[in-house]
Scaffold this motif. Structure first.
Motif: not given
Length: 112
Positions: A79-80, A82-85
């Motif tokens: 998830k991170r 995917l969010d660019g984190q």
């Protein structure tokens, strides 16, 4: 520092043993462990961050071996990504190693 408890899904391990047989279980488990170790090593060497597909693959292997906590961490990492984190690859590596230790206690004595 808080000590974390690593969960191994023993029911999943038993399902895998039943699905493929005891004789092939160790070989298949070793294959999943090698795949995860290789992915984590590549992740540690990556400077630009890994894509979500790396964490998705890690999660799949982890779930096959019942590495519940590691699989959850891989879901969060995916998830991170995917969010660019940024993803804490060091923590993932630690959790993988702790999962392997817990997993090894479930192997027959002659497999260690």
């Amino acid at each position: 520092m808080k000590t974390e408890f690593v969960v191994i899904d023993l029911e999943r391990l038993e399902e895998l043993r039943q699905e493929i047989g005891e004789e092939d279980f160790l070989e298949v488990a070793e294959m999943f462990l090698d795949e995860m170790a290789d992915s984590l090593a590549a992740l540690q060497a990556t400077t630009g961050g890994a894509g979500p597909d790396v964490f998705h693959g890690l999660r799949g292997s982890a779930l096959n071996l019942g590495f519940t906590d590691f699989a959850t961490a891989c879901t969060e990492a995916e998830k991170r990504a995917l969010d660019g984190q940024p993803v804490d690859a060091v923590h993932l590596d630690w959790l993988y190693r702790e999962s392997v230790k817990a997993f090894q206690t479930e192997l027959p004595a002659d497999a260690a």
